[in-house]
Design a protein around this motif. Sequence first.
Motif, PDB file in Angstrom:
ATOM      1  N   ALA A   1     -10.475   3.985 -86.137  1.00  0.00           N
ATOM      2  CA  ALA A   1     -10.045   4.697 -87.345  1.00  0.00           C
ATOM      3  C   ALA A   1      -8.715   5.412 -87.112  1.00  0.00           C
ATOM      4  O   ALA A   1      -7.815   5.376 -87.963  1.00  0.00           O
ATOM      5  CB  ALA A   1     -11.114   5.717 -87.748  1.00  0.00           C
TER       6      ALA A   1
ATOM      7  N   ARG B   1      -5.522   3.272 -87.179  1.00  0.00           N
ATOM      8  CA  ARG B   1      -5.086   2.785 -88.493  1.00  0.00           C
ATOM      9  C   ARG B   1      -4.338   3.846 -89.287  1.00  0.00           C
ATOM     10  O   ARG B   1      -3.840   3.585 -90.372  1.00  0.00           O
ATOM     11  CB  ARG B   1      -6.306   2.313 -89.292  1.00  0.00           C
TER      12      ARG B   1
ATOM     13  N   ARG C   1     -13.166  -8.700 -91.057  1.00  0.00           N
ATOM     14  CA  ARG C   1     -13.865  -7.420 -91.095  1.00  0.00           C
ATOM     15  C   ARG C   1     -14.706  -7.223 -89.845  1.00  0.00           C
ATOM     16  O   ARG C   1     -15.374  -8.164 -89.373  1.00  0.00           O
ATOM     17  CB  ARG C   1     -14.760  -7.327 -92.327  1.00  0.00           C
TER      18      ARG C   1
ATOM     19  N   ARG D   1     -14.572  -2.037 -91.014  1.00  0.00           N
ATOM     20  CA  ARG D   1     -13.133  -1.782 -91.001  1.00  0.00           C
ATOM     21  C   ARG D   1     -12.425  -3.127 -91.027  1.00  0.00           C
ATOM     22  O   ARG D   1     -12.870  -4.087 -90.381  1.00  0.00           O
ATOM     23  CB  ARG D   1     -12.717  -0.993 -89.768  1.00  0.00           C
TER      24      ARG D   1
ATOM     25  N   TRP E   1     -15.414   3.259 -82.508  1.00  0.00           N
ATOM     26  CA  TRP E   1     -15.248   3.272 -83.967  1.00  0.00           C
ATOM     27  C   TRP E   1     -14.268   4.372 -84.391  1.00  0.00           C
ATOM     28  O   TRP E   1     -13.444   4.166 -85.278  1.00  0.00           O
ATOM     29  CB  TRP E   1     -16.606   3.466 -84.621  1.00  0.00           C
TER      30      TRP E   1
END
Length: 303
Positions: free
Chosen positions: A299, A302, A279, A166, A295
């Motif tokens: 996500a 974002r 990253r 990501r 994780w």
Amino acid sequence: MEIRWLDDFIALARTRHFSRAADEQHVTQPTFSRRIKLLEEEMGVTLINRQTLPLSLTPAGEEFLTLCEQVTDRVRLTRDRVREISAGQQRRIMAAAPQSLLAHFLPEWLAATGWQERIQPYLRATSWVASDYFQALARAECDLAICYWPIGRCDLEIDTSACTYRVIGHERLIPITGLNADGSPCALLPGSRQQPTPWLAYPKRGLLGSAVKAHLARLPQSTYLTAQNENLYAAGIKELVLLGYGMSWLPERTVAAELANGTLVRAGDSRWDVPMELRLYRHQHQSHAELDKLWSELALSRL
């Protein structure tokens, strides 16, 4: 082979003396010497050159020492994690990052996400090259790796196919130089064929070196540079730039203070800036509850 034999060998390699190493391992010298001999018999090679004072390692011993340190570090990391799980604690997420990101990005990012208590920097990784991060992810030595990554097309020989990532930030490599005694810049772009600009370079096959090389190739203007040395690490290059030995491309965050106080200046305008992503990588086949939860939260943040 017993793990304690590896610790014995590391102690002997460090002290170069059987008696001192035996004391460190809390055994008698005869017992310690016998364990080292059994280790050599197990490996089928001579690891210690006993004819020198102090003792020295054979070439095989030097190679074996590196492997011993890697194995024992991994065992200690696994032991700590198992103990955390046994104690009912949340498992810490180990994040590897180069020193420049550890100092100038990670603290602010952790504060912004609120994950300071869930992510622990893996300090052993601060001197790694880019490929080391992906190898460590594959063997589960760390859970996450934070890397600079070129935005444009770049010739990189790094296999990231087993990992997913990501984008968690952006950075620019900007051309920087020090000042002469009269206050003028030490080195300026683009240089000329007659007077090429002194350049403190990254290795061309490294991540930052490849990014700079690719960016310069895309510019319509020719650049004339003469490499003074090569250094893998931005911190080392920054020191040489500060000493007035030339110019280089450095992550903007790492030179913000020096640009503000005037000890460093730009060696060229924004056309020379190399855009980079920051990253966050993880290995597709390594998973545990805390990592998966983080994780997923990343996500969602974002969206």
